[in-house]
Design a protein around this motif. Structure first.
Motif, PDB file in Angstrom:
ATOM      1  N   THR A  66       0.718  -1.096   0.739  1.00 38.53           N
ATOM      2  CA  THR A  66      -0.360  -0.062  -0.071  1.00 38.53           C
ATOM      3  C   THR A  66       1.087   1.086  -0.184  1.00 38.53           C
ATOM      4  O   THR A  66       0.069   1.928  -1.124  1.00 38.53           O
ATOM      5  N   GLY A  67       1.947   1.213   0.362  1.00 35.98           N
ATOM      6  CA  GLY A  67       2.912   2.162   0.544  1.00 35.98           C
ATOM      7  C   GLY A  67       2.422   3.437   1.371  1.00 35.98           C
ATOM      8  O   GLY A  67       3.682   4.483   1.612  1.00 35.98           O
ATOM      9  N   ALA A  68       1.990   3.328   2.964  1.00 35.55           N
ATOM     10  CA  ALA A  68       1.479   3.423   3.731  1.00 35.55           C
ATOM     11  C   ALA A  68       3.031   3.899   4.689  1.00 35.55           C
ATOM     12  O   ALA A  68       3.389   5.246   4.767  1.00 35.55           O
ATOM     13  N   THR A  69       3.661   2.890   4.708  1.00 34.05           N
ATOM     14  CA  THR A  69       5.283   2.589   6.155  1.00 34.05           C
ATOM     15  C   THR A  69       6.108   4.284   4.709  1.00 34.05           C
ATOM     16  O   THR A  69       6.707   5.033   6.153  1.00 34.05           O
ATOM     17  N   THR A  70       5.508   3.285   3.735  1.00 34.46           N
ATOM     18  CA  THR A  70       7.081   3.673   2.549  1.00 34.46           C
ATOM     19  C   THR A  70       6.879   4.885   2.646  1.00 34.46           C
ATOM     20  O   THR A  70       7.512   6.219   3.156  1.00 34.46           O
ATOM     21  N   CYS A  88       8.291   6.783   5.974  1.00 36.90           N
ATOM     22  CA  CYS A  88       9.806   6.968   5.968  1.00 36.90           C
ATOM     23  C   CYS A  88      10.562   8.031   5.026  1.00 36.90           C
ATOM     24  O   CYS A  88      10.988   9.529   5.640  1.00 36.90           O
ATOM     25  N   ILE A  89       9.726   8.254   3.667  1.00 35.47           N
ATOM     26  CA  ILE A  89      10.099   9.390   2.624  1.00 35.47           C
ATOM     27  C   ILE A  89      10.248  10.785   3.600  1.00 35.47           C
ATOM     28  O   ILE A  89      11.296  11.568   2.995  1.00 35.47           O
ATOM     29  N   ARG A  90       9.224  11.516   3.738  1.00 38.71           N
ATOM     30  CA  ARG A  90       8.668  12.505   4.317  1.00 38.71           C
ATOM     31  C   ARG A  90       9.736  12.600   5.378  1.00 38.71           C
ATOM     32  O   ARG A  90      10.266  13.870   5.524  1.00 38.71           O
ATOM     33  N   GLN A  91      10.413  11.882   6.520  1.00 39.07           N
ATOM     34  CA  GLN A  91      10.832  11.732   7.414  1.00 39.07           C
ATOM     35  C   GLN A  91      12.644  12.206   6.842  1.00 39.07           C
ATOM     36  O   GLN A  91      13.265  13.136   7.480  1.00 39.07           O
ATOM     37  N   ILE A 113      15.568   8.550  -3.088  1.00 40.58           N
ATOM     38  CA  ILE A 113      14.960   7.959  -3.785  1.00 40.58           C
ATOM     39  C   ILE A 113      14.908   6.428  -3.589  1.00 40.58           C
ATOM     40  O   ILE A 113      15.358   6.051  -2.515  1.00 40.58           O
ATOM     41  N   LEU A 114      13.739   5.763  -3.837  1.00 39.95           N
ATOM     42  CA  LEU A 114      13.061   4.827  -3.228  1.00 39.95           C
ATOM     43  C   LEU A 114      12.967   3.430  -4.337  1.00 39.95           C
ATOM     44  O   LEU A 114      13.439   3.590  -5.102  1.00 39.95           O
ATOM     45  N   ARG A 170       2.031   6.452  -7.383  1.00 39.19           N
ATOM     46  CA  ARG A 170       1.525   7.359  -5.927  1.00 39.19           C
ATOM     47  C   ARG A 170       3.051   7.884  -5.146  1.00 39.19           C
ATOM     48  O   ARG A 170       3.169   8.696  -5.034  1.00 39.19           O
ATOM     49  N   LEU A 171       3.764   6.676  -5.337  1.00 38.72           N
ATOM     50  CA  LEU A 171       5.543   7.297  -4.550  1.00 38.72           C
ATOM     51  C   LEU A 171       5.821   8.137  -5.275  1.00 38.72           C
ATOM     52  O   LEU A 171       7.052   8.761  -4.550  1.00 38.72           O
ATOM     53  N   ARG A 172       6.494   8.206  -6.803  1.00 36.52           N
ATOM     54  CA  ARG A 172       6.848   8.883  -7.454  1.00 36.52           C
ATOM     55  C   ARG A 172       6.342  10.717  -7.220  1.00 36.52           C
ATOM     56  O   ARG A 172       7.154  11.568  -7.717  1.00 36.52           O
ATOM     57  N   SER A 173       5.158  10.096  -6.575  1.00 38.53           N
ATOM     58  CA  SER A 173       5.416  12.365  -5.953  1.00 38.53           C
ATOM     59  C   SER A 173       5.503  12.670  -5.034  1.00 38.53           C
ATOM     60  O   SER A 173       5.350  13.654  -4.439  1.00 38.53           O
ATOM     61  N   GLU A 174       6.022  11.121  -3.990  1.00 38.00           N
ATOM     62  CA  GLU A 174       6.681  11.402  -3.027  1.00 38.00           C
ATOM     63  C   GLU A 174       8.634  11.722  -2.730  1.00 38.00           C
ATOM     64  O   GLU A 174       8.714  12.358  -2.396  1.00 38.00           O
ATOM     65  N   ALA A 175       8.743  10.759  -3.377  1.00 36.77           N
ATOM     66  CA  ALA A 175      10.016  10.663  -3.873  1.00 36.77           C
ATOM     67  C   ALA A 175      10.721  11.603  -5.104  1.00 36.77           C
ATOM     68  O   ALA A 175       9.365  11.724  -5.984  1.00 36.77           O
TER      69      ALA A 175
END
Length: 205
Positions: free
Chosen positions: A133-137, A140-143, A153-154, A166-171
């Motif tokens: 789901t990417g929730a904890t990920t 972690c990226i935001r921290q 980079i994830l 979706r995670l590409r908008s975070e990392a």
């Protein structure tokens, strides 16, 4: 697809090397991310440390993530799901504090008396054994971003395409060995996906 987490880490390192990724440090998400992160760090000649977060479970359904919180208190919330489930604010606040403490305890347990790495101005590889789901990920990226990293980079062996997108908008970048469309759980892509013990997790550090 992968024999075990060490094999997944070696395959991930091959992809990172092929793409010419130049990083300063690997941060693995414990516990499952540590054997993957160790293999990546060894292959790329980088130091290895950890970044930890805990899922915020929904009322009456703790496996359903309504968000996640990292060890430093950085939070990601699935606001639309929280609204749909009508989760009360006091419940969310209580879970955030409880899970933040648990994430912090995990970091202290694995890192021991070593100080946290200085991430300011660095390119950081955040590594796990896979993403569902990417929730904890996300937490972690935001921290890592809030710790002053210049680039995050994830890097994971496997993730479903929608989560990876979706995670590409975070990392700053997301690198996967594979993004299979038929995705049930991370473990289905491993021949061996046994639980990593605390002692084993510490050994990788």
């Amino acid at each position: 697809m992968f024999e075990d987490r060490a094999d997944a880490g070696r395959q991930l390192a091959d992809v990172l090397e092929t793409r010419g990724v130049d990083a300063d440090i690997v941060l693995a998400i414990p516990r499952g991310g540590l054997p993957v992160g160790r293999a990546v760090a060894d292959a790329l000649g980088l130091p290895l440390d950890i970044v930890a977060a805990r899922k915020l479970g929904a009322p009456q359904n703790p496996e359903l993530a309504i968000g996640a919180v990292a060890s430093d208190g950085t939070v990601w919330l699935n606001e639309s799901l929280i609204d749909d489930l009508r989760v009360p604010d006091p419940y969310v606040d209580e879970r955030i504090e409880r899970e933040r403490e648990a994430a912090q305890e995990k970091v202290e347990r694995y890192r021991g008396d070593r100080s946290a790495p200085d991430l300011r101005g660095k390119t950081v590889l955040v590594v796990d054994d896979g993403v569902a789901t990417g929730a904890t990920t996300t937490a972690c990226i935001r921290q890592v971003e809030q710790s002053g990293a210049e680039r995050v980079i994830l890097a994971v062996p496997v993730a479903p395409p929608d989560t990876a997108e979706r995670l590409r908008s975070e990392a700053d970048e997301v690198i996967c060995v594979a993004e299979p469309s038929h995705f049930g759980a991370v473990g289905q892509f491993y021949d061996s996906f046994v639980q990593v013990t605390d002692d084993e997790a510490r050994s990788y550090l």
